[in-house]
Design a protein around this motif. Structure first.
Motif, PDB file in Angstrom:
ATOM      1  N   ASP A 421       0.829  -1.206   0.000  1.00 49.20           N
ATOM      2  CA  ASP A 421       0.000   0.000   0.000  1.00 49.20           C
ATOM      3  C   ASP A 421       0.866   1.260   0.000  1.00 49.20           C
ATOM      4  OD1 ASP A 421      -2.264  -1.546   0.024  1.00 49.20           O
ATOM      5  OD2 ASP A 421      -2.624  -1.354   2.180  1.00 49.20           O
ATOM      6  N   SER A 425       1.336   4.057  -3.084  1.00 44.40           N
ATOM      7  CA  SER A 425       1.141   5.489  -2.879  1.00 44.40           C
ATOM      8  C   SER A 425       2.361   6.283  -3.342  1.00 44.40           C
ATOM      9  CB  SER A 425       0.859   5.761  -1.395  1.00 44.40           C
ATOM     10  OG  SER A 425       0.747   7.147  -1.158  1.00 44.40           O
ATOM     11  N   SER A 534      -5.331  -3.728  -5.201  1.00 39.19           N
ATOM     12  CA  SER A 534      -5.136  -3.951  -3.761  1.00 39.19           C
ATOM     13  C   SER A 534      -4.740  -5.394  -3.536  1.00 39.19           C
ATOM     14  CB  SER A 534      -6.420  -3.638  -3.008  1.00 39.19           C
ATOM     15  OG  SER A 534      -6.218  -3.815  -1.628  1.00 39.19           O
TER      16      SER A 534
END
Length: 795
Positions: A421, A425, A534
């Motif tokens: 994650d 980003s 994800s």
């Protein structure tokens, strides 16, 4: 770990040159760590560092130096012993300490509780005399003897011009905290006698072992007044020592932290303010960013904040915001995330916490192979040893690099979801900041996962629990060469640039790698760990050893409590199973970790042994004694982690054993009765991490308090810039702080100030109020490492 110099002879002349030495670290007299053996040197560099939490109270932190004889006997050389109260004097400093002799009569710990009363009496001849009544109530913290609880007793006597008869308590079996509750009477026949209480360990077949003494002058007692107090045990004769030979010295660097943690409600305001940080705009005005700003010189200051944000699932939005702020100030894409900024420090700490098992899955097997095979890999012509073949060494190194590189680039399925994650980003933010650079989406991720994670772990495997000890110099050199190679292979676009290498031999070595194939593998790996999809954890295919070591295991199903029921066994826990072995070979018993129902401490009274824990599973409980208190704590942590998500976990457990037809803790007669004590709570979250949030918030409060001057300077800068419309200060007055919005920052600072004042008031109340400390928890952390020798003279 330790660095020593000028070690003295163990016994007899000319023994120095034969010294093979090692060091141990002890809490009081309980050994918790030992270094590897250093061959034949009077000035060894052990090169090991230890970081551990102290799970119990203690009086002294001690470092012992031993030598190995030709018959493998351990011969004492000397020791350095630092009392707990003095640790703060040396914390954060590096000093040489002179070795002192290891004298059994000075190796004492613990305390004794006495009650004394002096009465005037009329003797048979009509004169007035004095009688002394002495009650030996109890002792606490007596040492282990040969790793087991001692069999203590006390002797009591009056010492003056004439010594009175010595009186003796009963022997208490297998306990470090004996309850004596015995009373003795003495006739006081001189004006200045001393009461002497000696503690001994009863040895049935040998000479009794001295445990310590205390001397109380009778003159401090008032007639008919009860004097009741605890006395620390002292060495024999108050520790007076004759002049000894120079035994050499040790260089130590100690970091000691003691936290007094208040009840949870006290920390709620500060915790909430920190957790709101990701939502504050601009992020520089948030409490978490302010903490990082004023503590930028202290790398460890970010860690408690990272732990707190991780526990409450607020890390990703916070680090994304601070990374975006950093990118706004980055002018060139090739320098992205290369500095020691708040964003990089946060991500470094996150990877060390979250990625521990990922490193073990990816690197442990190949690191073990490199360290155990010990093949020569030196390719620097200047450093080659006589008889070395540089081509053979280059081939060895190439094989190792290829194995490490392949392990990394094929490990994306094991990469923790939270790391993915963060990488996703970073990739998005980098593309947004430098849209014209096609490579920045990869360099933004590779600068962390290769340069700051895998390459560092290869270079220092002991720091990431991949190896138990610091590798020896030759293996360390091999790991250095592999780490440098991995860094460059993972650095996007740098492989073909000769300027990337400081050494010609390294550039020549890199010619053996097929550049295009390596780049494609790196690109594929980076895509997989930072894609827009994800990622859910896919589980671990291979069994990975998380911890192993020698323990004492109680035979299962035995009813008697005899010593013979405990056997030495090799205990091993992987992500799949817990097993114990007679040595390191075939397993005697295997327990699937999915069947573990609870892992808890065992009361000392259960088997009259310290450092015991139990593994409750579908069969009979497994009772295990660890080597020391730190080892016991580590076993509990690892076993608690692997079984925390099991469906059959128990809510309660028995802290003692079932014997004589009943549980010794609650006296329930049914062997299948539910436990009488709640099990340790665990967090069943995606992120497998236990955080003591109160403790971390207390650490943050301590950091803020110690940097109060900087907070005030930051507040003054905000006021000068906007709030009070005062005269503008020169830029350098506040250039050390990031102040984008003075009003927002000022408001956060005022909130912090109010919260800190209230927390300090709560600390003061609990320090001043007797008995209220029962609501507090104490955490002790000691970090020790030894650096290289220097010309500094011993203290």
């Amino acid at each position: 770990s330790l660095d020593a110099k000028n070690l003295g002879p163990v016994s007899g002349p000319n023994r120095q040159r034969d010294l093979c030495t090692f060091c141990t670290i002890s809490l009081d007299q309980e050994e918790v760590f030992r270094t590897k053996v250093f061959d034949k040197s009077v000035s060894p560099f052990y090169g090991e560092d230890f970081y551990f939490e102290i799970p119990r109270s203690f009086q002294c932190l001690s470092f012992y130096v031993y030598a190995k004889s030709v018959f493998q006997r351990e011969l004492p050389v000397g020791k350095v012993s630092i009392r707990k109260d003095d640790l703060c004097k040396y914390s954060g400093k590096e000093d040489w300490f002179g070795l002192q002799p290891i004298d059994p009569n000075s190796e004492v710990q613990g305390k004794v509780h006495l009650e004394m009363r002096l009465n005037e009496v009329i003797t048979e001849n009509g004169s007035v005399g004095q009688h002394l009544r002495v009650r030996i109530i109890e002792c606490q913290g007596l040492p282990l003897i040969s790793g087991q609880n001692c069999d203590p007793y006390a002797t009591v006597s009056l010492v003056g011009p004439a010594r009175s008869d010595q009186k003796k308590t009963k022997v208490k079996k297998k306990t470090s905290n004996p309850q004596f509750e015995e009373t003795f009477f003495f006739e006081v026949i001189c004006t200045t006698p001393y009461l002497v209480v000696d503690l001994w360990n009863n040895e049935n077949l040998g000479q009794d072992v001295f445990l310590g003494e205390t001397r109380v002058p009778v003159k401090i007692l008032r007639n008919d007044h009860i004097h009741k107090a605890w006395y620390l045990l002292q060495p024999k004769g108050n520790g007076s020592k004759s002049k000894s030979d120079d035994l050499g010295s040790l260089r130590l660097k100690l970091t000691y932290i003691e936290d007094t943690v208040l009840p949870s409600a006290c920390y709620t305001p500060l915790c909430n303010l920190l957790l709101k940080s990701p939502d504050v705009k601009p992020i520089s005005a948030s409490a978490a960013h302010i903490l990082g700003d004023i503590c930028r010189e202290r790398y460890e200051a970010v860690l408690p904040m990272v732990r707190l944000l991780l526990h409450h699932n607020r890390f990703v939005p916070f680090v994304s915001a601070v990374a975006a702020l950093e990118l706004d100030n980055t002018q060139e894409a090739n320098t992205i995330f290369r500095g020691n900024s708040l964003a990089t420090r946060c991500i470094d700490d996150m990877m060390k916490i979250v990625g521990k098992n990922y490193l073990a899955v990816t690197l442990k097997l190949v690191i073990d192979e490199i360290c155990d095979s010990n093949k020569s890999c030196e390719i620097d012509p200047i450093k080659l040893k006589e008889g070395d073949n540089v081509e053979v060494n280059k081939e060895n190194l190439q094989v190792y690099v290829q194995k490490v590189f392949s392990s990394i680039t094929q490990s994306s399925a094991s990469c923790p979801p939270l790391m993915c994650d963060v990488f996703r980003s970073l990739r998005h933010l980098a593309c947004k900041r430098f849209p014209a650079d096609p490579h920045v989406q990869y360099s933004a991720v590779s600068s962390f996962v290769f340069l700051r994670f895998f390459a560092v772990a290869v270079l220092s495997p002991h720091s990431f629990q991949l190896r138990s000890h610091h590798p020896d110099p030759e293996i360390s050199r091999t790991l250095t060469l592999i780490s440098k190679t991995i860094q460059t292979l993972g650095s996007w676009g740098s492989l073909s640039k000769k300027s990337s290498f400081k050494e010609t031999y390294m550039y020549d070595f890199f010619k053996s790698f097929q550049e295009d194939k390596c780049i494609e593998k790196v690109k594929k790996f980076l895509d997989e760990i930072s894609s827009n999809v994800s990622k859910e954890s896919s589980g671990i295919e291979d069994a990975v050893v998380l911890k192993e070591g020698e323990v004492q295991k109680r035979a299962q199903g035995r009813k008697r409590l005899g010593k013979k029921n405990f056997k030495k066994r090799w205990l091993r826990v992987t992500n799949r199973e817990l097993s114990y072995h007679k040595h390191k070979g075939e397993a005697l018993c295997i327990i699937n970790v999915k069947n573990i129902q609870a892992v808890e401490k065992l009361d000392e009274s259960a088997f009259n042994r310290k450092n015991m824990f139990q593994v409750v599973h579908s069969e009979k409980p497994l009772y295990v004694q660890a080597g020391n208190c730190v080892e016991a704590s580590e076993w509990l942590e690892v076993l608690g982690q692997v079984g925390r998500c099991n469906e059959g976990r128990l809510a309660t457990f028995h802290p003692s054993n079932y014997t004589g037809g009943a549980w010794q803790c609650c006296k329930t007669q049914s062997s299948s009765a539910p436990g009488c004590k709640p099990c340790t709570t665990t967090m069943l979250a995606n992120l497998q991490l236990d955080i003591d949030c109160d403790r971390e918030t207390e650490r943050i409060f301590s950091l803020l308090t110690s940097n109060d001057t900087k907070l005030q300077n930051m507040e003054d800068a905000c006021a000068s810039m906007a709030v009070y419309q005062g005269p503008q200060r020169e830029q350098e007055e506040y250039s050390k702080f990031t102040i984008q919005e003075p009003k927002e920052t000022f408001q956060t600072l005022k909130q912090l100030r109010n919260i800190m004042e209230e927390l300090q008031r709560q600390h003061n109340i609990r320090n001043d109020t007797t008995g209220s400390l029962g609501h507090c928890h104490y955490h002790l952390t000691v970090c020790c490492f030894i650096s290289s020798p220097s010309s500094s003279s011993p203290l």
